[in-house]
Scaffold this motif. Structure first.
Motif, PDB file in Angstrom:
ATOM      1  N   ILE A   1      -0.731  12.165  -8.268  1.00  0.00           N
ATOM      2  CA  ILE A   1      -1.707  11.335  -7.563  1.00  0.00           C
ATOM      3  C   ILE A   1      -3.103  11.874  -7.855  1.00  0.00           C
ATOM      4  CG2 ILE A   1      -2.494  10.474  -5.332  1.00  0.00           C
ATOM      5  CD1 ILE A   1       0.291   9.459  -6.015  1.00  0.00           C
TER       6      ILE A   1
ATOM      7  N   LEU B   1      -6.822  11.945  -6.951  1.00  0.00           N
ATOM      8  CA  LEU B   1      -7.650  11.645  -5.774  1.00  0.00           C
ATOM      9  C   LEU B   1      -9.052  11.248  -6.225  1.00  0.00           C
ATOM     10  CD1 LEU B   1      -6.534  14.662  -3.519  1.00  0.00           C
ATOM     11  CD2 LEU B   1      -5.643  12.305  -3.499  1.00  0.00           C
TER      12      LEU B   1
ATOM     13  N   ASN C   1      -5.504   7.222  -6.304  1.00  0.00           N
ATOM     14  CA  ASN C   1      -5.905   6.971  -4.912  1.00  0.00           C
ATOM     15  C   ASN C   1      -7.404   6.674  -4.881  1.00  0.00           C
ATOM     16  OD1 ASN C   1      -7.099   9.038  -2.388  1.00  0.00           O
ATOM     17  ND2 ASN C   1      -6.104   7.110  -1.908  1.00  0.00           N
TER      18      ASN C   1
ATOM     19  N   ASN D   1     -10.403   3.796  -2.836  1.00  0.00           N
ATOM     20  CA  ASN D   1     -10.648   2.723  -1.871  1.00  0.00           C
ATOM     21  C   ASN D   1     -11.604   1.692  -2.464  1.00  0.00           C
ATOM     22  OD1 ASN D   1      -9.097   3.996   0.316  1.00  0.00           O
ATOM     23  ND2 ASN D   1     -10.703   5.548   0.260  1.00  0.00           N
TER      24      ASN D   1
ATOM     25  N   ILE E   1      -3.830   2.994  -5.204  1.00  0.00           N
ATOM     26  CA  ILE E   1      -3.411   2.980  -3.800  1.00  0.00           C
ATOM     27  C   ILE E   1      -4.575   3.414  -2.919  1.00  0.00           C
ATOM     28  CG2 ILE E   1      -0.937   3.275  -4.202  1.00  0.00           C
ATOM     29  CD1 ILE E   1      -1.300   6.267  -3.886  1.00  0.00           C
TER      30      ILE E   1
ATOM     31  N   ASP F   1      -6.372   4.431   0.872  1.00  0.00           N
ATOM     32  CA  ASP F   1      -6.042   5.143   2.104  1.00  0.00           C
ATOM     33  C   ASP F   1      -5.523   4.149   3.130  1.00  0.00           C
ATOM     34  OD1 ASP F   1      -7.098   7.362   0.862  1.00  0.00           O
ATOM     35  OD2 ASP F   1      -8.955   7.385   2.035  1.00  0.00           O
TER      36      ASP F   1
ATOM     37  N   GLY G   1      -5.963  10.733   1.285  1.00  0.00           N
ATOM     38  CA  GLY G   1      -5.478  10.414  -0.051  1.00  0.00           C
ATOM     39  C   GLY G   1      -4.107  11.001  -0.319  1.00  0.00           C
TER      40      GLY G   1
ATOM     41  N   ALA H   1      -1.648   8.773   1.453  1.00  0.00           N
ATOM     42  CA  ALA H   1      -1.438   7.544   0.684  1.00  0.00           C
ATOM     43  C   ALA H   1      -0.506   7.814  -0.496  1.00  0.00           C
ATOM     44  CB  ALA H   1      -2.774   6.989   0.191  1.00  0.00           C
ATOM     45  N   GLY H   2      -0.696   8.962  -1.138  1.00  0.00           N
ATOM     46  CA  GLY H   2       0.162   9.338  -2.256  1.00  0.00           C
ATOM     47  C   GLY H   2       1.591   9.581  -1.824  1.00  0.00           C
TER      48      GLY H   2
ATOM     49  N   TYR I   1       3.227   6.219  -1.120  1.00  0.00           N
ATOM     50  CA  TYR I   1       3.539   5.551  -2.389  1.00  0.00           C
ATOM     51  C   TYR I   1       4.764   6.190  -3.031  1.00  0.00           C
ATOM     52  CZ  TYR I   1       3.249   4.292  -7.312  1.00  0.00           C
ATOM     53  OH  TYR I   1       3.559   3.873  -8.585  1.00  0.00           O
TER      54      TYR I   1
ATOM     55  N   THR J   1      -1.142  16.515  -6.489  1.00  0.00           N
ATOM     56  CA  THR J   1      -2.463  15.890  -6.469  1.00  0.00           C
ATOM     57  C   THR J   1      -3.424  16.634  -7.388  1.00  0.00           C
ATOM     58  OG1 THR J   1      -3.057  17.208  -4.507  1.00  0.00           O
ATOM     59  CG2 THR J   1      -2.271  14.943  -4.142  1.00  0.00           C
TER      60      THR J   1
END
Length: 200
Positions: free
Chosen positions: A7, A9, A50, A52, A66, A68, A79, A82-83, A86, A97
């Motif tokens: 992921i 960030l 990740n 927004n 993806i 938040d 983040g 969210a990861g 997912y 991350t």
């Protein structure tokens, strides 16, 4: 075989860079984000981003984007959550991350994080480097995170936890030591971008 999802960030506000997405800034003949993707791709099974806002601005990278799940800017832990969510939908039990503004991170990042978390029921580890003043300097956007703790993290975020190390320390997270702080040099300002060009 365990599925490992990376992921990236990229949800920061980049205030010291004047706002916007730092990841799309040029570094050499690529963007910062392209450097991070290339470095991470060889270490994981798949990658998601990740970020927004409008995900279409990252369409050129051909990655799942993806957002938040929490409203407002809740920092990197949002983040991570969210990861985790997912990854759970993909059948993975851990994520790694990496920050979108840190193009030179170690090529053995995942291997070292996994080694540090070996024997843990819920593998949880952060990257760290030696620091003359503080003994160890933790790099909290570079970590190995267990999907099994995602609801615990969600609860902590809703309760106001924002500091990564506050949450990881609460779960006895370990440190993966890397020899040089330069590997985690991140681009926060225009001067940092000039320095990164020289490092490249």
């Amino acid at each position: 075989m365990t599925l490992m999802i990376g992921i990236i960030l990229a949800g920061g506000q980049a205030t010291r860079m004047g706002g916007g997405d730092k990841g799309v800034l040029p570094l050499g003949d690529q963007t910062l984000l392209q450097h991070v993707i290339e470095r991470l791709a060889s270490q994981v099974d798949s990658i998601a981003l990740n970020a927004n806002g409008d995900p279409s601005r990252f369409s050129a990278y051909n990655l799942p984007v993806i957002a938040d799940s929490m409203t407002g800017f809740a920092g990197p832990l949002a983040g991570v959550l969210a990861g985790m969510d997912y990854a759970a939908s993909q059948g993975a039990d851990t994520i790694v991350t990496a920050a979108a503004d840190t193009p030179f991170f170690p090529s053995d990042l995942v291997e070292c994080l996994q080694a540090a978390a070996q024997s843990m029921v819920h593998p949880l580890a952060l990257a760290a480097t030696p620091h003359p003043d503080r003994n160890k300097l933790r790099h909290p956007t570079f970590g190995l995170w267990p999907v099994a703790l995602r609801d615990d993290l969600r609860t902590a975020l809703h309760a106001g936890t924002r500091k990564v190390v506050q949450w990881t320390d609460g779960h006895h997270g370990r440190l993966a030591m890397f020899p040089s702080e330069d590997a985690f040099f991140n681009v926060n300002t225009p001067d940092d971008l000039v320095k990164a060009q020289a490092m490249l």
